[in-house]
Design a protein around this motif. Structure first.
Motif, PDB file in Angstrom:
ATOM      1  N   THR A  53       0.839  -1.181   0.000  1.00  0.00           N
ATOM      2  CA  THR A  53       0.000   0.000   0.000  1.00  0.00           C
ATOM      3  C   THR A  53       0.881   1.239   0.000  1.00  0.00           C
ATOM      4  O   THR A  53       2.006   1.218   0.483  1.00  0.00           O
ATOM      5  CB  THR A  53      -0.967   0.024   1.204  1.00  0.00           C
ATOM      6  OG1 THR A  53      -1.836   1.155   1.090  1.00  0.00           O
ATOM      7  CG2 THR A  53      -0.213   0.098   2.530  1.00  0.00           C
ATOM      8  N   ARG A  55       0.337   5.885  -0.897  1.00  0.00           N
ATOM      9  CA  ARG A  55      -0.644   6.934  -1.155  1.00  0.00           C
ATOM     10  C   ARG A  55      -0.432   7.621  -2.503  1.00  0.00           C
ATOM     11  O   ARG A  55      -1.405   8.017  -3.154  1.00  0.00           O
ATOM     12  CB  ARG A  55      -0.607   7.969  -0.034  1.00  0.00           C
ATOM     13  CG  ARG A  55      -1.117   7.457   1.314  1.00  0.00           C
ATOM     14  CD  ARG A  55      -1.003   8.564   2.363  1.00  0.00           C
ATOM     15  NE  ARG A  55      -1.562   8.197   3.653  1.00  0.00           N
ATOM     16  CZ  ARG A  55      -0.890   7.574   4.611  1.00  0.00           C
ATOM     17  NH1 ARG A  55       0.372   7.199   4.403  1.00  0.00           N
ATOM     18  NH2 ARG A  55      -1.454   7.296   5.772  1.00  0.00           N
ATOM     19  N   TYR A  63      -6.541   7.528  -8.351  1.00  0.00           N
ATOM     20  CA  TYR A  63      -6.515   6.559  -7.267  1.00  0.00           C
ATOM     21  C   TYR A  63      -6.078   7.156  -5.932  1.00  0.00           C
ATOM     22  O   TYR A  63      -6.311   6.552  -4.879  1.00  0.00           O
ATOM     23  CB  TYR A  63      -5.549   5.415  -7.605  1.00  0.00           C
ATOM     24  CG  TYR A  63      -5.887   4.635  -8.831  1.00  0.00           C
ATOM     25  CD1 TYR A  63      -6.852   3.632  -8.800  1.00  0.00           C
ATOM     26  CD2 TYR A  63      -5.221   4.868 -10.022  1.00  0.00           C
ATOM     27  CE1 TYR A  63      -7.159   2.896  -9.938  1.00  0.00           C
ATOM     28  CE2 TYR A  63      -5.517   4.134 -11.169  1.00  0.00           C
ATOM     29  CZ  TYR A  63      -6.477   3.155 -11.117  1.00  0.00           C
ATOM     30  OH  TYR A  63      -6.770   2.431 -12.241  1.00  0.00           O
ATOM     31  N   LEU A  66      -8.569   7.484  -3.105  1.00  0.00           N
ATOM     32  CA  LEU A  66      -8.956   6.172  -2.604  1.00  0.00           C
ATOM     33  C   LEU A  66      -7.909   5.624  -1.641  1.00  0.00           C
ATOM     34  O   LEU A  66      -8.247   5.061  -0.585  1.00  0.00           O
ATOM     35  CB  LEU A  66      -9.146   5.199  -3.767  1.00  0.00           C
ATOM     36  CG  LEU A  66     -10.366   5.388  -4.659  1.00  0.00           C
ATOM     37  CD1 LEU A  66     -10.259   4.493  -5.893  1.00  0.00           C
ATOM     38  CD2 LEU A  66     -11.663   5.090  -3.908  1.00  0.00           C
ATOM     39  N   ALA A  67      -6.638   5.778  -1.989  1.00  0.00           N
ATOM     40  CA  ALA A  67      -5.571   5.266  -1.134  1.00  0.00           C
ATOM     41  C   ALA A  67      -5.528   6.017   0.191  1.00  0.00           C
ATOM     42  O   ALA A  67      -5.380   5.407   1.262  1.00  0.00           O
ATOM     43  CB  ALA A  67      -4.229   5.372  -1.855  1.00  0.00           C
ATOM     44  N   SER A  70      -8.502   5.000   2.273  1.00  0.00           N
ATOM     45  CA  SER A  70      -8.375   3.621   2.742  1.00  0.00           C
ATOM     46  C   SER A  70      -7.480   3.527   3.961  1.00  0.00           C
ATOM     47  O   SER A  70      -7.780   2.780   4.910  1.00  0.00           O
ATOM     48  CB  SER A  70      -7.845   2.731   1.617  1.00  0.00           C
ATOM     49  OG  SER A  70      -8.837   2.516   0.633  1.00  0.00           O
ATOM     50  N   HIS A 359      -6.802  -0.004  -2.170  1.00  0.00           N
ATOM     51  CA  HIS A 359      -7.926   0.926  -2.293  1.00  0.00           C
ATOM     52  C   HIS A 359      -9.242   0.345  -1.799  1.00  0.00           C
ATOM     53  O   HIS A 359     -10.265   1.027  -1.806  1.00  0.00           O
ATOM     54  CB  HIS A 359      -8.101   1.320  -3.760  1.00  0.00           C
ATOM     55  CG  HIS A 359      -6.858   1.838  -4.411  1.00  0.00           C
ATOM     56  ND1 HIS A 359      -6.229   2.984  -4.007  1.00  0.00           N
ATOM     57  CD2 HIS A 359      -6.122   1.351  -5.443  1.00  0.00           C
ATOM     58  CE1 HIS A 359      -5.154   3.197  -4.768  1.00  0.00           C
ATOM     59  NE2 HIS A 359      -5.074   2.211  -5.637  1.00  0.00           N
TER      60      HIS A 359
END
Length: 390
Positions: A53, A55, A63, A66-67, A70, A359
């Motif tokens: 993961t 950012r 995206y 979303l990151a 999340s 995400h």
């Protein structure tokens, strides 16, 4: 027998489906989740201990929200369950600036990650090859390679994430119907009939997050634009002298070479003996019902020879173990989150082309917002189906 009626149904309870089930259940809706196996399981796309993961997303700035969201949600879920899910140990991308290799969704991956970090104010460093080798002796980049280091990156414990979502979903009253295959989905008036091996279910709306089985279940146009592919993860032994370096390592991604498969990624040692690494292969489509789960030693030897040698220090050619999973990719490697063109009460959720797990918590929240009539707080228009239909 009369079919039971639900407000919402989720088909497939992996990364996206389990997150969607939890978020819908917490809204107070009557919701059911259906899976042909018993998640977390090792038959689809969500297993193998860990996923990276970060950012700043080099696959596209759409995206990034979303990151970011999340990461916030994973911390909330940890607080509610006591599970250890998100490990922000740092993430490192190594590559050459202005890398011209065409990789669907990942072209100029390093440069685009740096630009995304700058644009969204994400803490990061750009390291020279010498700085990488000094800080992390387990990496041996060439002098013309550089690194993008994001201290807030790291990894997620994937099976634990799915289990935590399902635990919270059931705590909020969701029904989980496991070991049940969905045979057909058809909109009937204002409802959707779900035909399963354990009888029919009616729901006002359905989200299909069936991963590699989505194309088979949904038919056209999804069968045409979604391609499941077999992927392999390898855990290589680490030489005793390198164990400390691999124990302190960040996760990494390393594009190299001139073709779309010239990239690999990996993790620190979590067991004090091995490190996990994998490449991404988008060859011929695979039937998810007939995936070859056996990994010959020759494939681990190819992985070591092609990617590890000359780049990772102290990593043996011996693979202590391997496992397979399935990516479901689109031609442009971009997600699909959109209504079915012929069944407006069916939402298709993220065949995610191998980069979706990070995400998934925010996608689950967005699915719940959409299905309950609210607007997603995150712009999902880049993930519409129409772009693939030409």
């Amino acid at each position: 027998m009369r079919a039971e009626h639900y407000d919402f149904a989720i088909v497939g309870l992996g990364a996206m489906g389990s997150a969607s089930l939890y978020q819908l259940a917490r809204s107070g809706a009557k919701v059911i989740g259906i899976d042909r196996f018993a998640p977390p399981h090792n038959q689809g796309s969500t297993h193998g201990e860990t996923r990276i993961t970060r950012r700043a997303i080099g696959e596209g700035e759409a995206y990034v929200p979303l990151a970011i969201r999340s990461h916030e949600l994973w911390r909330e879920i940890e607080g509610q369950t006591g599970a250890s899910l998100l490990h922000e140990i740092g993430s490192l991308i190594i590559g050459r600036p202005d890398d011209p290799a065409e990789r669907p969704g990942r072209t100029s991956f390093l440069d685009r990650s740096i630009v995304a970090a700058q644009r969204f104010g994400i803490a990061h460093e750009v390291l020279s090859a010498a700085e990488i080798r000094h800080r992390y002796p387990n990496f041996t980049p060439d002098d013309d390679e550089v690194g993008y280091f994001e201290p807030g990156g790291g990894y997620l414990r994937v099976e634990a994430c799915v289990a935590a979502n399902l635990q919270l979903a059931e705590r909020h009253g969701a029904t989980a119907l496991l070991g049940t295959e969905v045979l057909a989905i058809a909109q009937q008036g204002d409802s959707v009939r779900i035909v399963t091996t354990h009888g029919d279910i009616l729901a006002a709306q359905v989200a299909v997050s069936a991963g590699p089985w989505a194309g088979q279940l949904l038919g056209e146009p999804f069968a045409r634009v979604l391609k499941p592919t077999r992927q392999v993860m390898h855990w290589f032994d680490i030489a005793p002298a390198a164990l400390d370096d691999w124990g302190r390592s960040p996760v990494f991604m390393w594009p190299h070479g001139d073709d779309e498969d010239g990239s690999f990624y990996g993790f620190p040692s979590l067991d004090g003996a091995t490190m996990k690494t994998a490449d991404e292969f988008y060859g011929a489509a695979s039937n998810p019902n007939a995936i070859d789960r056996a990994v010959p030693a020759a494939d681990s030897a190819r992985m070591h020879r092609t990617h590890v040698v000359g780049r990772l220090a102290g990593v043996s050619a011996h693979a202590a173990r391997t496992t397979t999973c399935i990516y479901t990719a689109t031609a442009d490697s971009i997600f699909v989150i959109d209504r079915h063109p012929d069944q407006p009460n069916v939402l298709v959720v993220s065949p995610c082309s191998g980069h979706g797990f990070k995400h998934s918590a925010a996608i689950g929240e967005a699915v719940a917002q959409i299905m309950t009539g609210a607007s997603s707080i995150i712009d999902l228009t880049p993930f519409r189906l129409a772009r693939l239909l030409g």
